[in-house]
Design a protein around this motif. Sequence first.
Motif, PDB file in Angstrom:
ATOM      1  N   SER A  24      49.223  36.140  42.114  1.00 22.90           N
ATOM      2  CA  SER A  24      48.622  37.342  42.697  1.00 22.90           C
ATOM      3  C   SER A  24      49.616  38.501  42.735  1.00 22.90           C
ATOM      4  O   SER A  24      49.222  39.668  42.641  1.00 22.90           O
ATOM      5  N   VAL A  25      50.903  38.188  42.874  1.00 19.79           N
ATOM      6  CA  VAL A  25      51.942  39.228  42.896  1.00 19.79           C
ATOM      7  C   VAL A  25      52.228  39.724  41.482  1.00 19.79           C
ATOM      8  O   VAL A  25      52.203  40.924  41.202  1.00 19.79           O
ATOM      9  N   TYR A  26      52.483  38.787  40.561  1.00 17.17           N
ATOM     10  CA  TYR A  26      52.824  39.188  39.194  1.00 17.17           C
ATOM     11  C   TYR A  26      51.621  39.729  38.442  1.00 17.17           C
ATOM     12  O   TYR A  26      51.777  40.515  37.492  1.00 17.17           O
ATOM     13  N   GLY A  27      50.412  39.330  38.851  1.00 21.48           N
ATOM     14  CA  GLY A  27      49.217  39.841  38.186  1.00 21.48           C
ATOM     15  C   GLY A  27      49.025  41.330  38.382  1.00 21.48           C
ATOM     16  O   GLY A  27      48.476  42.017  37.520  1.00 21.48           O
ATOM     17  N   LYS A  28      49.501  41.839  39.513  1.00 24.96           N
ATOM     18  CA  LYS A  28      49.401  43.273  39.768  1.00 24.96           C
ATOM     19  C   LYS A  28      50.377  44.065  38.901  1.00 24.96           C
ATOM     20  O   LYS A  28      50.177  45.259  38.682  1.00 24.96           O
ATOM     21  N   ILE A  29      51.426  43.407  38.422  1.00 26.24           N
ATOM     22  CA  ILE A  29      52.442  44.091  37.608  1.00 26.24           C
ATOM     23  C   ILE A  29      52.131  43.959  36.112  1.00 26.24           C
ATOM     24  O   ILE A  29      52.131  44.948  35.372  1.00 26.24           O
TER      25      ILE A  29
END
Length: 426
Positions: A24-29
């Motif tokens: 969920s964190v890396y998907g935003k990047i």
Amino acid sequence: MDTIASLFSFITTPVSWVIVQFHSVYGKIFGPDTGWAWGLSIVSLVILIRICLIPLFVKQIKATRAMQTLQPEMKKIQERYKNDKQRQSEEMMKLYKESGTNPLSSCLPILAQSPFFFALYHVLNGIATGSTIGVINESLLASARKAHIFGAPLAAKFTDGQAKVEALGASLTDVRVVTAIMIVMMSASQFYTQRQLMTKNVDTTVKTPFMQQQKMLMYVFPVMFAVFGINFPVGVLVYWLTTNVWTMGQQMYVIRNNPTPGSKAQAAYLERLQKHVTHHEKTRSRGEKAIVKAIVAKGRDRNEFERKFINSLTKVGLVAQADGNVVKGQAEATVEAEDGTTTTTGGAPKRQQPKRQSKSQRQSGTAAGGAKAAGEPEPKTSLTKSDDPQDAKPAGGANKPGTGTRSKAQSGQRKGPQRPKSPSKK
């Protein structure tokens, strides 16, 4: 492998939950369906697990140090029972039990990671088969199936067929090239980690079963990774390659800053420490003080590198103290040689011992001392010609048997019968 992975299904849900949180964190990047988002989620999972295993790694280091201290005793047992292998093994096991050490302690981090490894395999296998598992729902499953790492799907294997790879949206060539490179890198990193442990951080002066075990693992583990790696999904290869790189870096740090006594790494470390302490004329960190304190406490039991370290400090006027500090300006310091003998340097010069005299010199000196005390002239030595005739008879007027001929020869007369005197001379 599916049967083994199912045994660790109790940890599948926590592992899948951690992966989803990182995703969920890396998907935003990088985007939710990219290989970067899912790949970095697996890498972050590895880092989190290894951070949690640091206390276990410290325990492993301490157990390894304990094994090193037992090496002299192991050598004695080997020499005593060199013709009886069974008795030798029994005595070794008894020594391990008495000291509380375990020769298999080096495998503790691998054993502790096994549940997480098989749980991750179970999660990725579910992604490959299109089944939800743990907290990964249908939408996350579809996103994970679209993720590719350098053209290889996250759940693809080296042994997958053409149809299965095409179903994941990739080519068989890309999958096999990527997986082969990752397997080679995984095996090479494992081999290098074990090799630097054997060549730099082991006391090679004593041959023990522990060293033979480590040498065996240096070749066994890379072969195991190469054989089983062809059956691992790409995501698992990412996991294992990351943990191998972490282990290699962690091992390099330990070898550099906390080497095994008697190893090549300790020689390099003490050389760096000597230059640092000489430059600053003191120990600056707590770790340096702990090392110096341990070396001083060993006394005459120091190894070659530790004696060299102490002697190097002494030559520049520094002395290591029992509390780990290094001071300057003591009057005398003890230098310990490699053979264990000690010499004293600095301070007042030593009183030289008088030169040893021969027996004739001592007798001449005694006679001279007595003559001087009585006010008489000094007696002549053996090099001075005597005024008394050498054939003087002893008191009593009679020669001792067997000495007449010798006395005549010494007085200048010729040996043998004498010629009669001429009558004209009468």
